[in-house]
Design an enzyme around this catalytic site. Structure first.
Site, PDB file in Angstrom:
ATOM      1  N   ASN A  16       0.843  -1.184   0.000  1.00 45.41           N
ATOM      2  CA  ASN A  16       0.000   0.000   0.000  1.00 45.41           C
ATOM      3  C   ASN A  16       0.889   1.249   0.000  1.00 45.41           C
ATOM      4  O   ASN A  16       1.637   1.497   0.947  1.00 45.41           O
ATOM      5  CB  ASN A  16      -0.882  -0.069   1.256  1.00 45.41           C
ATOM      6  CG  ASN A  16      -1.833   1.097   1.353  1.00 45.41           C
ATOM      7  OD1 ASN A  16      -1.433   2.238   1.173  1.00 45.41           O
ATOM      8  ND2 ASN A  16      -3.077   0.802   1.638  1.00 45.41           N
ATOM      9  N   LYS A  19       0.487   3.697   2.954  1.00 48.59           N
ATOM     10  CA  LYS A  19       1.115   3.238   4.199  1.00 48.59           C
ATOM     11  C   LYS A  19       2.621   3.402   4.135  1.00 48.59           C
ATOM     12  O   LYS A  19       3.250   3.818   5.104  1.00 48.59           O
ATOM     13  CB  LYS A  19       0.813   1.747   4.425  1.00 48.59           C
ATOM     14  CG  LYS A  19      -0.534   1.498   5.037  1.00 48.59           C
ATOM     15  CD  LYS A  19      -0.668   0.021   5.357  1.00 48.59           C
ATOM     16  CE  LYS A  19      -2.099  -0.323   5.651  1.00 48.59           C
ATOM     17  NZ  LYS A  19      -2.315  -1.761   5.783  1.00 48.59           N
ATOM     18  N   ASP A  75      -1.619  -4.668  11.042  1.00 46.95           N
ATOM     19  CA  ASP A  75      -2.959  -5.169  10.775  1.00 46.95           C
ATOM     20  C   ASP A  75      -3.916  -4.223  11.482  1.00 46.95           C
ATOM     21  O   ASP A  75      -3.614  -3.741  12.579  1.00 46.95           O
ATOM     22  CB  ASP A  75      -3.129  -6.602  11.282  1.00 46.95           C
ATOM     23  CG  ASP A  75      -4.309  -7.290  10.610  1.00 46.95           C
ATOM     24  OD1 ASP A  75      -4.579  -7.012   9.418  1.00 46.95           O
ATOM     25  OD2 ASP A  75      -4.996  -8.087  11.262  1.00 46.95           O
ATOM     26  N   PHE A 164     -10.544   6.228   3.035  1.00 44.84           N
ATOM     27  CA  PHE A 164     -10.944   4.963   2.406  1.00 44.84           C
ATOM     28  C   PHE A 164     -11.731   4.165   3.433  1.00 44.84           C
ATOM     29  O   PHE A 164     -11.940   4.618   4.570  1.00 44.84           O
ATOM     30  CB  PHE A 164      -9.702   4.184   1.920  1.00 44.84           C
ATOM     31  CG  PHE A 164      -8.861   3.651   3.052  1.00 44.84           C
ATOM     32  CD1 PHE A 164      -7.988   4.483   3.719  1.00 44.84           C
ATOM     33  CD2 PHE A 164      -8.964   2.319   3.464  1.00 44.84           C
ATOM     34  CE1 PHE A 164      -7.213   4.005   4.785  1.00 44.84           C
ATOM     35  CE2 PHE A 164      -8.196   1.826   4.512  1.00 44.84           C
ATOM     36  CZ  PHE A 164      -7.325   2.676   5.174  1.00 44.84           C
ATOM     37  N   TYR A 166     -13.962   2.615   6.025  1.00 42.34           N
ATOM     38  CA  TYR A 166     -15.103   3.062   6.827  1.00 42.34           C
ATOM     39  C   TYR A 166     -15.053   4.564   7.143  1.00 42.34           C
ATOM     40  O   TYR A 166     -15.902   5.059   7.893  1.00 42.34           O
ATOM     41  CB  TYR A 166     -15.146   2.265   8.140  1.00 42.34           C
ATOM     42  CG  TYR A 166     -15.324   0.775   7.928  1.00 42.34           C
ATOM     43  CD1 TYR A 166     -16.597   0.220   7.774  1.00 42.34           C
ATOM     44  CD2 TYR A 166     -14.230  -0.082   7.852  1.00 42.34           C
ATOM     45  CE1 TYR A 166     -16.763  -1.148   7.564  1.00 42.34           C
ATOM     46  CE2 TYR A 166     -14.386  -1.454   7.639  1.00 42.34           C
ATOM     47  CZ  TYR A 166     -15.646  -1.971   7.496  1.00 42.34           C
ATOM     48  OH  TYR A 166     -15.824  -3.320   7.279  1.00 42.34           O
TER      49      TYR A 166
END
Ligand code: IMP
Length: 208
Positions: A16, A19, A75, A164, A166
């Site tokens: 990503n 990130k 995570d 992105f 929620y």
């Protein structure tokens, strides 16, 4: 170079780009150069475990064993109080859990979240959690583990167009904005990932 023996170049167990940017800029201060696992030919690892920390550890070990470099993995997910912590580790594929699929659609996940909370009383409290794991090598007996939690509430209707997942439904009462209404730099400074990264940096400093 990092003061920690063996750290310097670290593989990020994710492809990503957002990130990588976010983590790299903060870890640079600790003398760590982050490289995305894709650049080193590492395929995505499975995330079969019921806890964030197990999934992050599995991803870090996988990247480290294939590259023989130290590895960092994260995570994360959204935990809603009225849903006993769901979607939790299943946040990415929440909507497809009922139908045994593996599709990852933000729109479907948000639709399921709103539907699940329709009849819940006191359903608004929720947090994003991020667990970071840093291993010096694949069998590291002392992985560094850092957690960050970003507290908010779930909205019934979306607000904002940034972010992105929620974010349009994740409301920050103190900012009177959803995460999707925040400027990306602001979100990156406040988020569960930022909190976990700061905690990891603190641990690295203490070990240096
Ligand atoms: P991952 O840990 O990056 O795989 O994220 C797991 C899932 O958690 C994502 O697919 C999103 O559904 C959700 N999630 C994690 N962090 C965020 C965030 O900052 N905003 C919105 N959704 C997030």
């Amino acid at each position: 170079m990092s003061d920690l023996p063996g750290l310097g170049r670290v593989v990020l167990a994710s492809n990503n780009a957002g990130k990588l940017r976010e983590f790299a800029s903060l870890l640079d201060a600790a003398g760590i150069e982050l490289i995305a696992q894709g650049e080193l030919g590492v395929p995505e690892a499975q995330e079969p475990h019921p806890t964030f920390v197990e999934n992050a550890l599995a991803k870090a070990r996988h990247a480290s064993s294939l590259t023989e470099l130290p590895a960092l993995a994260d995570d994360s997910g959204l935990c809603v109080r009225a849903l006993n912590g769901a979607p939790g580790v299943y946040s990415a594929r929440y909507a497809s859990l009922n139908v045994n699929g593996d599709e990852k659609s933000d729109a479907a996940n948000n639709a399921r979240l709103v539907a699940d909370l329709k009849d819940a009383t006191d359903h608004r409290r929720a947090y994003y959690v991020c667990v970071l794991v840093l291993v010096r090598h694949a069998d590291d007996p002392e992985p560094l583990i850092a957690e960050g939690r970003w507290h908010g509430e779930v909205l019934d209707a979306p607000r904002g167009a940034n972010g992105f997942g929620y974010d349009p439904y994740f409301f920050l009462p103190t900012l009177n904005a959803s995460a999707a209404e925040l400027d990306p730099a602001r979100k990156n400074a406040l988020s569960h990932r930022a909190l976990a990264l700061r905690e990891l940096l603190q641990q690295l400093k203490e070990l240096a």
